[in-house]
Design a protein around this motif. Structure first.
Motif, PDB file in Angstrom:
ATOM      1  N   GLU A   1      41.279 -24.273  32.475  1.00 26.38           N
ATOM      2  CA  GLU A   1      42.711 -24.234  32.163  1.00 26.38           C
ATOM      3  C   GLU A   1      43.446 -25.412  32.786  1.00 26.38           C
ATOM      4  O   GLU A   1      44.197 -26.112  32.129  1.00 26.38           O
ATOM      5  CB  GLU A   1      43.338 -22.921  32.668  1.00 26.38           C
ATOM      6  CG  GLU A   1      43.041 -21.723  31.798  1.00 26.38           C
ATOM      7  CD  GLU A   1      43.668 -21.805  30.422  1.00 26.38           C
ATOM      8  OE1 GLU A   1      44.828 -22.221  30.309  1.00 26.38           O
ATOM      9  OE2 GLU A   1      42.970 -21.466  29.453  1.00 26.38           O
ATOM     10  N   THR A   2      43.236 -25.615  34.098  1.00 26.98           N
ATOM     11  CA  THR A   2      43.968 -26.650  34.830  1.00 26.98           C
ATOM     12  C   THR A   2      43.246 -27.992  34.834  1.00 26.98           C
ATOM     13  O   THR A   2      43.823 -29.000  35.215  1.00 26.98           O
ATOM     14  CB  THR A   2      44.206 -26.216  36.286  1.00 26.98           C
ATOM     15  OG1 THR A   2      42.927 -26.046  36.929  1.00 26.98           O
ATOM     16  CG2 THR A   2      45.006 -24.928  36.358  1.00 26.98           C
TER      17      THR A   2
ATOM     18  N   ASN B   1      37.903 -25.850  36.720  1.00 28.64           N
ATOM     19  CA  ASN B   1      38.683 -24.844  36.023  1.00 28.64           C
ATOM     20  C   ASN B   1      39.037 -25.385  34.636  1.00 28.64           C
ATOM     21  O   ASN B   1      39.594 -26.479  34.517  1.00 28.64           O
ATOM     22  CB  ASN B   1      39.958 -24.533  36.828  1.00 28.64           C
ATOM     23  CG  ASN B   1      40.794 -23.454  36.205  1.00 28.64           C
ATOM     24  OD1 ASN B   1      41.095 -23.467  35.018  1.00 28.64           O
ATOM     25  ND2 ASN B   1      41.183 -22.496  37.024  1.00 28.64           N
TER      26      ASN B   1
ATOM     27  N   ARG C   1      40.722 -29.062  25.838  1.00 30.63           N
ATOM     28  CA  ARG C   1      39.629 -28.306  26.449  1.00 30.63           C
ATOM     29  C   ARG C   1      38.337 -28.370  25.634  1.00 30.63           C
ATOM     30  O   ARG C   1      37.313 -27.846  26.052  1.00 30.63           O
ATOM     31  CB  ARG C   1      40.064 -26.865  26.678  1.00 30.63           C
ATOM     32  CG  ARG C   1      41.258 -26.798  27.637  1.00 30.63           C
ATOM     33  CD  ARG C   1      41.783 -25.415  27.873  1.00 30.63           C
ATOM     34  NE  ARG C   1      41.978 -24.685  26.639  1.00 30.63           N
ATOM     35  CZ  ARG C   1      41.638 -23.409  26.462  1.00 30.63           C
ATOM     36  NH1 ARG C   1      41.115 -22.717  27.443  1.00 30.63           N
ATOM     37  NH2 ARG C   1      41.846 -22.806  25.324  1.00 30.63           N
TER      38      ARG C   1
ATOM     39  N   GLU D   1      40.955 -28.918  36.873  1.00 31.60           N
ATOM     40  CA  GLU D   1      40.889 -29.359  38.262  1.00 31.60           C
ATOM     41  C   GLU D   1      39.606 -28.886  38.927  1.00 31.60           C
ATOM     42  O   GLU D   1      39.048 -27.849  38.565  1.00 31.60           O
ATOM     43  CB  GLU D   1      42.098 -28.818  39.054  1.00 31.60           C
ATOM     44  CG  GLU D   1      43.412 -29.409  38.607  1.00 31.60           C
ATOM     45  CD  GLU D   1      44.600 -28.793  39.330  1.00 31.60           C
ATOM     46  OE1 GLU D   1      44.451 -27.738  39.983  1.00 31.60           O
ATOM     47  OE2 GLU D   1      45.692 -29.369  39.230  1.00 31.60           O
TER      48      GLU D   1
END
Length: 187
Positions: free
Chosen positions: A178-179, A176, A102, A181
Protein backbone atom coordinates in the motif's frame (compact mmCIF):
# COMPACT_ATOMS: atom_id res chain seq x y z
CA UNK A 1 -29.07 -3.03 1.00
CA UNK A 2 -30.24 0.45 1.98
CA UNK A 3 -28.48 2.22 4.85
CA UNK A 4 -28.86 5.69 6.36
CA UNK A 5 -26.37 8.35 5.30
CA UNK A 6 -24.83 8.50 8.80
CA UNK A 7 -24.14 4.72 8.80
CA UNK A 8 -21.53 4.90 6.02
CA UNK A 9 -18.15 3.64 7.24
CA UNK A 10 -14.67 3.71 5.64
CA UNK A 11 -14.34 0.86 3.17
CA UNK A 12 -18.09 0.66 2.43
CA UNK A 13 -18.99 0.58 -1.26
CA UNK A 14 -22.13 2.48 -2.22
CA UNK A 15 -24.13 3.07 -5.38
CA UNK A 16 -24.05 6.84 -6.00
CA UNK A 17 -24.61 8.98 -9.11
CA UNK A 18 -24.86 5.88 -11.30
CA UNK A 19 -21.49 4.42 -10.27
CA UNK A 20 -19.77 2.42 -7.54
CA UNK A 21 -17.96 4.52 -4.92
CA UNK A 22 -15.82 3.44 -1.96
CA UNK A 23 -15.93 5.53 1.21
CA UNK A 24 -12.36 6.65 2.02
CA UNK A 25 -12.80 9.13 4.88
CA UNK A 26 -15.81 10.01 6.97
CA UNK A 27 -16.25 13.03 9.22
CA UNK A 28 -19.37 13.37 11.39
CA UNK A 29 -20.38 17.05 11.50
CA UNK A 30 -22.78 18.50 14.07
CA UNK A 31 -23.34 22.15 13.20
CA UNK A 32 -24.78 24.47 15.82
CA UNK A 33 -27.74 25.12 13.58
CA UNK A 34 -29.44 22.49 11.46
CA UNK A 35 -29.27 18.68 11.41
CA UNK A 36 -26.07 16.63 11.70
CA UNK A 37 -24.54 15.10 8.60
CA UNK A 38 -21.66 12.90 7.50
CA UNK A 39 -19.01 14.50 5.26
CA UNK A 40 -17.80 11.55 3.14
CA UNK A 41 -14.82 11.39 0.78
CA UNK A 42 -15.67 8.91 -1.97
CA UNK A 43 -13.46 7.26 -4.59
CA UNK A 44 -14.95 5.94 -7.83
CA UNK A 45 -13.99 2.27 -8.23
CA UNK A 46 -14.07 2.42 -12.02
CA UNK A 47 -12.39 5.75 -12.82
CA UNK A 48 -10.44 6.46 -9.61
CA UNK A 49 -11.85 10.00 -9.35
CA UNK A 50 -12.64 11.43 -5.91
CA UNK A 51 -15.71 13.25 -4.64
CA UNK A 52 -16.72 14.90 -1.35
CA UNK A 53 -20.37 14.43 -0.51
CA UNK A 54 -22.67 15.25 2.43
CA UNK A 55 -25.12 12.63 3.64
CA UNK A 56 -27.79 13.45 6.23
CA UNK A 57 -29.13 10.80 8.61
CA UNK A 58 -32.52 11.05 6.91
CA UNK A 59 -31.06 10.14 3.48
CA UNK A 60 -30.64 6.53 2.43
CA UNK A 61 -27.96 5.14 0.14
CA UNK A 62 -27.59 1.76 -1.51
CA UNK A 63 -24.70 -0.20 0.04
CA UNK A 64 -23.18 -2.69 -2.39
CA UNK A 65 -21.67 -6.00 -1.39
CA UNK A 66 -18.73 -7.02 -3.52
CA UNK A 67 -18.06 -10.65 -4.33
CA UNK A 68 -14.52 -11.59 -3.32
CA UNK A 69 -12.82 -14.62 -4.87
CA UNK A 70 -9.31 -16.00 -4.53
CA UNK A 71 -7.29 -15.79 -7.74
CA UNK A 72 -3.72 -16.48 -8.78
CA UNK A 73 -1.72 -14.03 -10.90
CA UNK A 74 -0.41 -15.74 -14.04
CA UNK A 75 1.17 -13.21 -16.42
CA UNK A 76 0.91 -9.83 -18.16
CA UNK A 77 -0.26 -9.62 -21.77
CA UNK A 78 0.16 -6.08 -23.10
CA UNK A 79 -2.01 -3.77 -20.95
CA UNK A 80 -3.93 -6.72 -19.52
CA UNK A 81 -3.11 -8.90 -16.50
CA UNK A 82 -4.24 -12.53 -16.52
CA UNK A 83 -5.57 -14.08 -13.30
CA UNK A 84 -6.90 -17.60 -12.66
CA UNK A 85 -9.80 -18.42 -10.34
CA UNK A 86 -8.44 -20.66 -7.54
CA UNK A 87 -11.59 -22.86 -7.55
CA UNK A 88 -12.80 -23.10 -11.15
CA UNK A 89 -9.42 -22.48 -12.89
CA UNK A 90 -11.23 -19.99 -15.14
CA UNK A 91 -8.97 -17.19 -16.42
CA UNK A 92 -9.92 -13.50 -16.40
CA UNK A 93 -8.19 -10.46 -17.87
CA UNK A 94 -7.99 -7.23 -15.86
CA UNK A 95 -6.56 -3.94 -17.16
CA UNK A 96 -3.33 -2.74 -15.50
CA UNK A 97 -4.95 0.62 -14.66
CA UNK A 98 -7.19 -1.12 -12.12
CA UNK A 99 -4.15 -1.88 -9.94
CA UNK A 100 -2.09 1.19 -10.91
CA UNK A 101 1.42 1.61 -9.47
CA UNK A 102 1.09 -1.56 -7.42
CA UNK A 103 1.28 -3.67 -10.62
CA UNK A 104 5.04 -3.84 -10.00
CA UNK A 105 4.42 -5.99 -6.92
CA UNK A 106 2.71 -8.79 -8.88
CA UNK A 107 4.77 -11.97 -8.97
CA UNK A 108 4.08 -15.21 -10.88
CA UNK A 109 1.78 -17.43 -8.83
CA UNK A 110 0.89 -14.68 -6.32
CA UNK A 111 -2.41 -15.22 -4.51
CA UNK A 112 -4.70 -12.16 -4.76
CA UNK A 113 -8.37 -11.40 -4.12
CA UNK A 114 -10.41 -10.15 -7.08
CA UNK A 115 -13.46 -8.08 -6.14
CA UNK A 116 -16.36 -8.13 -8.55
CA UNK A 117 -19.86 -6.67 -8.80
CA UNK A 118 -22.52 -8.30 -10.97
CA UNK A 119 -19.91 -10.50 -12.65
CA UNK A 120 -17.57 -7.62 -13.55
CA UNK A 121 -14.15 -7.29 -11.88
CA UNK A 122 -13.71 -3.87 -10.25
CA UNK A 123 -10.71 -4.32 -7.96
CA UNK A 124 -7.75 -6.47 -6.97
CA UNK A 125 -6.45 -6.81 -3.42
CA UNK A 126 -2.76 -7.63 -3.27
CA UNK A 127 -1.11 -9.19 -0.21
CA UNK A 128 -0.27 -6.52 2.39
CA UNK A 129 3.46 -7.27 2.19
CA UNK A 130 5.81 -8.83 -0.38
CA UNK A 131 9.41 -10.01 -0.22
CA UNK A 132 11.80 -8.38 -2.71
CA UNK A 133 15.55 -8.47 -3.29
CA UNK A 134 17.79 -5.40 -3.35
CA UNK A 135 19.58 -5.22 -6.72
CA UNK A 136 21.23 -1.79 -6.39
CA UNK A 137 22.01 0.51 -3.46
CA UNK A 138 24.62 2.97 -2.28
CA UNK A 139 27.54 1.57 -0.28
CA UNK A 140 27.39 1.82 3.51
CA UNK A 141 29.31 4.76 4.96
CA UNK A 142 31.20 3.81 8.13
CA UNK A 143 29.66 5.39 11.21
CA UNK A 144 26.35 6.04 9.48
CA UNK A 145 24.65 2.94 10.91
CA UNK A 146 23.82 4.66 14.21
CA UNK A 147 21.74 7.37 12.55
CA UNK A 148 18.15 6.81 11.50
CA UNK A 149 18.70 8.05 7.93
CA UNK A 150 17.64 5.80 5.08
CA UNK A 151 19.30 5.40 1.69
CA UNK A 152 17.70 4.81 -1.72
CA UNK A 153 17.85 1.34 -3.25
CA UNK A 154 16.37 -0.43 -6.25
CA UNK A 155 14.62 -3.77 -5.75
CA UNK A 156 14.21 -6.61 -8.26
CA UNK A 157 10.84 -5.33 -9.56
CA UNK A 158 12.35 -1.93 -10.48
CA UNK A 159 10.87 0.12 -7.62
CA UNK A 160 12.98 2.53 -5.57
CA UNK A 161 12.65 1.90 -1.85
CA UNK A 162 14.32 3.72 1.04
CA UNK A 163 16.16 1.19 3.22
CA UNK A 164 18.33 1.37 6.36
CA UNK A 165 21.98 2.23 5.68
CA UNK A 166 23.30 -1.23 6.65
CA UNK A 167 21.36 -3.04 3.85
CA UNK A 168 23.43 -4.34 0.92
CA UNK A 169 22.85 -5.72 -2.59
CA UNK A 170 21.40 -9.24 -2.56
CA UNK A 171 19.53 -8.90 0.75
CA UNK A 172 15.81 -9.68 0.82
CA UNK A 173 13.44 -7.14 2.35
CA UNK A 174 9.72 -6.97 3.05
CA UNK A 175 7.88 -4.04 1.44
CA UNK A 176 4.33 -2.82 2.19
CA UNK A 177 2.28 -2.90 -1.04
CA UNK A 178 0.00 0.00 0.00
CA UNK A 179 2.64 2.52 1.11
CA UNK A 180 5.49 1.11 -1.04
CA UNK A 181 7.80 1.44 1.97
CA UNK A 182 10.40 -0.80 3.60
CA UNK A 183 8.98 -2.79 6.54
CA UNK A 184 11.80 -5.08 7.69
CA UNK A 185 14.54 -7.46 6.60
CA UNK A 186 13.17 -10.81 5.35
CA UNK A 187 14.15 -13.93 7.30
Amino acid sequence: MKINGNEIRPGNVIQHQGGLWAAVKINAVKPGKGPAYAQVELKNLETGSKLNERFRASETVERVRLEQKDHTYLYAEGDMLVFMDAESYEQINIHKDMIGDRTAFLQDGMAVIVESHEGRAIGVQLPEQVTLEIVDTEPTVKGQTASSSYKPSTVDNGLRVMVPPYMTVGEKIIVNTETMEYVKRAD
